[in-house]
Design an enzyme around this catalytic site. Structure first.
Site, short mmCIF file in Angstrom:
data_model
loop_
_atom_site.label_atom_id
_atom_site.label_comp_id
_atom_site.label_asym_id
_atom_site.label_seq_id
_atom_site.Cartn_x
_atom_site.Cartn_y
_atom_site.Cartn_z
N GLY A 20 -3.33 1.44 3.13
CA GLY A 20 -1.89 1.22 3.15
C GLY A 20 -0.99 1.94 2.13
N GLY A 21 -1.38 3.11 1.96
CA GLY A 21 -0.81 4.07 0.90
C GLY A 21 0.50 4.81 1.29
CB SER A 22 2.26 5.21 4.32
OG SER A 22 2.90 3.87 4.74
CG ASP A 70 -3.08 -2.08 12.97
OD1 ASP A 70 -3.13 -2.57 11.70
OD2 ASP A 70 -2.75 -2.70 13.77
CG ASN A 97 -1.87 -1.50 -1.40
OD1 ASN A 97 -1.09 -1.87 -2.28
ND2 ASN A 97 -1.27 -0.74 -0.42
CE1 TYR A 162 1.24 -10.93 0.50
CE2 TYR A 162 1.76 -12.30 -1.60
CZ TYR A 162 1.44 -11.11 -0.88
OH TYR A 162 1.44 -9.93 -1.71
CE LYS A 166 -2.04 -9.95 -1.31
NZ LYS A 166 -2.37 -8.81 -1.07
#
Lengths: 254, 81
Positions: A20-22, A70, A97, A162, A166
């Site tokens: 998820g580094g975009s 994805d 991430n 959420y 975590k």
């Protein structure tokens, strides 16, 4: 190279996978490792301006890889990790991430939203970690950092699912650290506080203002605040820190 | 077949060395688990599985097979060839 980024150890260029580094925090972590001279691979469902800029920058030629994937789709994630290994041989650092937030009171929360959050935040993390841990076992060690959240420690109204994912990540961190510690693999979490990114846990400006007033450091976090903590945990010299959750939140939970 | 067997034996030998288990004789009939064989624990088995996949692109453990001997690992690759 930005002044605050750590210098890479001489002769040691690491292969780093950031899910998820975009954009947002993930993009900050990718930039940090590009700045420290490492090879960085990341994946997301679609390209962003940041990804296009890294891909086109001659300074990162041969050491930045983006794969459209994805992360919640196991086949796509497997393809991503295999592409990294095919290109660079092994993975030294994994930063889990990728995550998604859906807010709302549990009593009104949709089952589909709950599935989305659990599938991405937990099940996708398990899968990519399994793939990378196997590579690390075959290559003598590595570093894993899971991006967690203070909502998993303190709870936050409207973020039950959420926060639960975590908290689950922190438990995953401790268990995996015990499993693979003898193989020179460290596993740690960073419980991030509230950042001013595109995904501030679905909080509105009023809620964010209240958080700032309660934060000793007097501001929301920036991706660099977290990226520096990641760099610390994956430093080759820090092989005696594992199974821990490092809280980086401007003192909000102190 | 001989090449595959030699590669598998080399991988196992290298892993045993890394685990400080020297002087162990390994051949096709050697069992992976139990005191009479290599005595691999679960993490060592996982490491063997990952190393085999790294070398050959697949491994019997991930394919759902649970080989009991070195020879059964070799047979997995021979069957796929």
């Amino acid at each position: 190279m930005t002044a605050e980024q750590p210098e890479p150890l001489p002769g040691r260029q690491r292969t780093v996978v950031v899910t998820g580094g975009s954009r947002g925090l993930g993009a900050g972590i990718v930039q940090s490792f590009l700045d420290s001279g490492d090879r960085v691979a990341t994946c997301a469902r679609s390209e962003t301006d940041a990804v296009r800029a890294w891909s086109a920058d001659p300074a990162y030629e041969g050491r930045f890889l983006f794969v459209g994937a994805d992360i919640a789709d196991r086949e796509q994630t497997t393809r991503f990790v295999k592409e990294v290994v095919a290109r660079w041989g092994s993975v030294d650092v994994l930063v889990n991430n990728a995550g998604v937030a859906r807010d709302g009171l549990l009593a009104l929360f949709s089952d589909d939203d709950a599935d989305t959050v659990v599938d991405l935040n937990l099940k996708a993390t398990f899968h990519v970690s399994k793939l990378v841990v196997r590579n690390m076992l075959a290559h003598g060690g590595g570093r894993i950092v899971n991006i967690s959240s203070i909502t998993g420690l303190t709870g936050y109204r409207g973020l039950t699912v959420y926060g639960a994912t975590k908290a689950g990540l922190d438990g995953f961190t401790r268990a995996l650290a015990r499993e693979v510690g003898s193989r020179r693999i460290t596993v740690n979490s960073i419980a991030s506080g509230y950042l001013r990114t595109e995904m501030s846990h679905g909080l509105d400006e009023g809620q964010l203002g209240q958080i700032v007033r309660r934060t000793p450091a007097g501001r929301l976090g920036e991706p660099d605040d977290i990226a520096r903590a990641v760099q610390f945990l994956v430093d080759d010299r820090n092989d005696w820190i594992t199974g821990q959750t490092l809280v980086v939140d401007g003192g909000l939970t102190c | 077949m001989d090449d595959v067997q030699n590669s598998v034996l080399k991988i196992i030998g290298s892993l045993l060395e890394g685990w400080d288990r020297t002087g162990v004789t390994v051949d096709a009939g050697t069992t992976l688990h139990g005191e009479e064989g290599l005595g691999l624990d679960s993490l060592e088995t996982a490491e063997l599985s990952a190393t085999l996949e790294d070398e050959f692109g697949s491994d019997p453990f991930s394919a759902g097979e649970m080989p009991e001997t070195v020879g059964e690992i070799v047979a997995f690759y021979a069957a796929a060839a």
